[in-house]
Every structure is written in structure tokens, then in C-alpha cells.
Design a protein around this motif. Structure first.
Motif, PDB file in Angstrom:
ATOM      1  N   SER A  37      -7.190  -5.975   2.299  1.00 57.22           N
ATOM      2  CA  SER A  37      -8.023  -7.117   2.688  1.00 57.22           C
ATOM      3  C   SER A  37      -9.100  -6.795   3.704  1.00 57.22           C
ATOM      4  N   GLY A  38      -8.912  -5.739   4.473  1.00 56.05           N
ATOM      5  CA  GLY A  38      -9.842  -5.427   5.547  1.00 56.05           C
ATOM      6  C   GLY A  38      -9.528  -6.252   6.790  1.00 56.05           C
ATOM      7  N   THR A  39     -10.140  -5.892   7.887  1.00 53.85           N
ATOM      8  CA  THR A  39      -9.985  -6.622   9.143  1.00 53.85           C
ATOM      9  C   THR A  39     -11.357  -6.752   9.784  1.00 53.85           C
ATOM     10  N   ARG A  40     -11.400  -7.374  10.951  1.00 57.33           N
ATOM     11  CA  ARG A  40     -12.681  -7.469  11.661  1.00 57.33           C
ATOM     12  C   ARG A  40     -13.215  -6.084  12.026  1.00 57.33           C
ATOM     13  N   LYS A  41     -12.304  -5.143  12.263  1.00 58.43           N
ATOM     14  CA  LYS A  41     -12.710  -3.813  12.720  1.00 58.43           C
ATOM     15  C   LYS A  41     -12.639  -2.744  11.631  1.00 58.43           C
ATOM     16  N   MET A  42     -12.108  -3.083  10.476  1.00 57.22           N
ATOM     17  CA  MET A  42     -11.946  -2.095   9.408  1.00 57.22           C
ATOM     18  C   MET A  42     -12.434  -2.685   8.087  1.00 57.22           C
ATOM     19  N   PRO A  43     -13.263  -1.965   7.364  1.00 54.72           N
ATOM     20  CA  PRO A  43     -13.735  -2.487   6.082  1.00 54.72           C
ATOM     21  C   PRO A  43     -12.609  -2.536   5.044  1.00 54.72           C
ATOM     22  N   GLN A  44     -12.789  -3.397   4.078  1.00 57.08           N
ATOM     23  CA  GLN A  44     -11.831  -3.519   2.977  1.00 57.08           C
ATOM     24  C   GLN A  44     -11.828  -2.239   2.158  1.00 57.08           C
ATOM     25  N   ARG A  45     -10.622  -1.755   1.865  1.00 54.21           N
ATOM     26  CA  ARG A  45     -10.452  -0.563   1.023  1.00 54.21           C
ATOM     27  C   ARG A  45      -9.353  -0.875   0.011  1.00 54.21           C
ATOM     28  N   MET A  46      -9.710  -1.657  -0.991  1.00 51.34           N
ATOM     29  CA  MET A  46      -8.710  -2.133  -1.956  1.00 51.34           C
ATOM     30  C   MET A  46      -8.053  -0.977  -2.698  1.00 51.34           C
ATOM     31  N   MET A  47      -6.736  -1.083  -2.797  1.00 54.36           N
ATOM     32  CA  MET A  47      -5.957  -0.114  -3.571  1.00 54.36           C
ATOM     33  C   MET A  47      -5.519  -0.722  -4.885  1.00 54.36           C
ATOM     34  N   VAL A  48      -5.385  -2.048  -4.892  1.00 60.81           N
ATOM     35  CA  VAL A  48      -4.982  -2.773  -6.092  1.00 60.81           C
ATOM     36  C   VAL A  48      -6.180  -3.593  -6.547  1.00 60.81           C
ATOM     37  N   PRO A  49      -6.740  -3.278  -7.693  1.00 68.36           N
ATOM     38  CA  PRO A  49      -7.925  -4.017  -8.153  1.00 68.36           C
ATOM     39  C   PRO A  49      -7.599  -5.478  -8.432  1.00 68.36           C
ATOM     40  N   ARG A  50      -8.552  -6.338  -8.136  1.00 68.89           N
ATOM     41  CA  ARG A  50      -8.345  -7.773  -8.352  1.00 68.89           C
ATOM     42  C   ARG A  50      -8.991  -8.254  -9.636  1.00 68.89           C
ATOM     43  N   GLY A  52      -8.397  -7.188 -12.660  1.00 73.16           N
ATOM     44  CA  GLY A  52      -7.555  -6.992 -13.822  1.00 73.16           C
ATOM     45  C   GLY A  52      -7.646  -5.611 -14.453  1.00 73.16           C
ATOM     46  N   ALA A  53      -8.599  -4.786 -14.025  1.00 69.58           N
ATOM     47  CA  ALA A  53      -8.746  -3.445 -14.578  1.00 69.58           C
ATOM     48  C   ALA A  53      -7.870  -2.480 -13.784  1.00 69.58           C
ATOM     49  N   LEU A  54      -6.760  -2.081 -14.366  1.00 68.12           N
ATOM     50  CA  LEU A  54      -5.837  -1.175 -13.685  1.00 68.12           C
ATOM     51  C   LEU A  54      -6.137   0.275 -14.030  1.00 68.12           C
ATOM     52  N   PRO A  55      -5.885   1.179 -13.098  1.00 64.39           N
ATOM     53  CA  PRO A  55      -6.005   2.607 -13.418  1.00 64.39           C
ATOM     54  C   PRO A  55      -5.058   2.972 -14.559  1.00 64.39           C
ATOM     55  N   ALA A  56      -5.427   3.959 -15.332  1.00 60.88           N
ATOM     56  CA  ALA A  56      -4.638   4.357 -16.508  1.00 60.88           C
ATOM     57  C   ALA A  56      -3.190   4.685 -16.150  1.00 60.88           C
ATOM     58  N   LYS A  57      -2.976   5.377 -15.043  1.00 54.87           N
ATOM     59  CA  LYS A  57      -1.616   5.739 -14.652  1.00 54.87           C
ATOM     60  C   LYS A  57      -0.784   4.484 -14.399  1.00 54.87           C
ATOM     61  N   TRP A  58      -1.377   3.483 -13.773  1.00 54.52           N
ATOM     62  CA  TRP A  58      -0.652   2.243 -13.512  1.00 54.52           C
ATOM     63  C   TRP A  58      -0.317   1.541 -14.810  1.00 54.52           C
ATOM     64  N   SER A  59      -1.273   1.488 -15.707  1.00 49.89           N
ATOM     65  CA  SER A  59      -1.036   0.822 -16.990  1.00 49.89           C
ATOM     66  C   SER A  59       0.155   1.444 -17.701  1.00 49.89           C
ATOM     67  N   GLY A  60       0.241   2.772 -17.661  1.00 46.86           N
ATOM     68  CA  GLY A  60       1.363   3.469 -18.283  1.00 46.86           C
ATOM     69  C   GLY A  60       2.689   3.136 -17.634  1.00 46.86           C
ATOM     70  N   GLU A  61       2.709   3.096 -16.297  1.00 42.28           N
ATOM     71  CA  GLU A  61       3.939   2.771 -15.580  1.00 42.28           C
ATOM     72  C   GLU A  61       4.366   1.322 -15.831  1.00 42.28           C
ATOM     73  N   ILE A  62       3.397   0.432 -15.852  1.00 44.21           N
ATOM     74  CA  ILE A  62       3.710  -0.974 -16.117  1.00 44.21           C
ATOM     75  C   ILE A  62       4.235  -1.139 -17.535  1.00 44.21           C
ATOM     76  N   ALA A  63       3.584  -0.490 -18.494  1.00 42.76           N
ATOM     77  CA  ALA A  63       4.028  -0.575 -19.884  1.00 42.76           C
ATOM     78  C   ALA A  63       5.451  -0.038 -20.026  1.00 42.76           C
ATOM     79  N   LYS A  64       5.746   1.077 -19.352  1.00 41.60           N
ATOM     80  CA  LYS A  64       7.085   1.660 -19.410  1.00 41.60           C
ATOM     81  C   LYS A  64       8.111   0.687 -18.835  1.00 41.60           C
ATOM     82  N   THR A  65       7.796   0.049 -17.726  1.00 38.97           N
ATOM     83  CA  THR A  65       8.709  -0.891 -17.095  1.00 38.97           C
ATOM     84  C   THR A  65       8.934  -2.115 -17.969  1.00 38.97           C
TER      85      THR A  65
END
Length: 76
Positions: A37-50, A52-65
Motif C-alpha cells: 500500500s505504501g506509506t507517507r514516507k515510502m512509495p507503494q511497491r505492490m507485490m500482489v497485482p490488483r 487480476g493479471a498474475l505472474p505465470a508462476k503464481w497462476s501455476g501454483e494457484i491452479a495446482k492448489t
């Protein structure tokens, strides 16, 4: 932007409702929310895209689960 790799390596996918195929993506790093989310003193550095486009590795792990969840459900 990686120091120890704790946050990156702490991500995991868990079945939250096996019958419905629901999953949860989380990390064990307590400070991950500040990066997402970021803070007043730190810029936002999203790790989870909002968008809906997931990294390929995540898509594979989610599909497996989801496949494991469905298999468990139908094998009852």
C-alpha cells in the motif's frame, strides 16, 4: 529491491474452502502491507497485482492448489 528475500520467499497459497476451490495468497513478512500500500514516507511497491493479471508462476501454483482441492472434494 531485495535485501534478504524474506518477504518474497514467505509467500504461500493455501486452500481456504476446499469444497469451493477458494485459495488465499499470503506472506509471513509482517511488513508486506507497507510495501503493498505504501506509506507517507515510502512509495507503494505492490507485490500482489490488483488488476487480476498474475505472474505465470503464481497462476501455476494457484491452479495446482485448486486442482488438489477439487480432487480431494470429488474423491470423498
Amino acid at each position: 529491491l531485495q535485501d534478504t528475500g524474506q518477504m518474497r520467499n514467505g509467500f504461500h497459497v493455501t486452500r481456504t474452502n476446499p469444497g469451493a476451490g477458494s485459495v488465499s495468497i499470503a506472506t509471513t513478512a509482517s511488513y508486506a502491507g507497507y510495501h503493498q500500500s505504501g506509506t507517507r514516507k515510502m512509495p507503494q511497491r505492490m507485490m500482489v497485482p490488483r488488476d487480476g493479471a498474475l505472474p505465470a508462476k503464481w497462476s501455476g501454483e494457484i491452479a495446482k492448489t485448486v486442482e488438489e482441492s477439487l480432487r480431494d472434494y470429488f474423491e470423498k
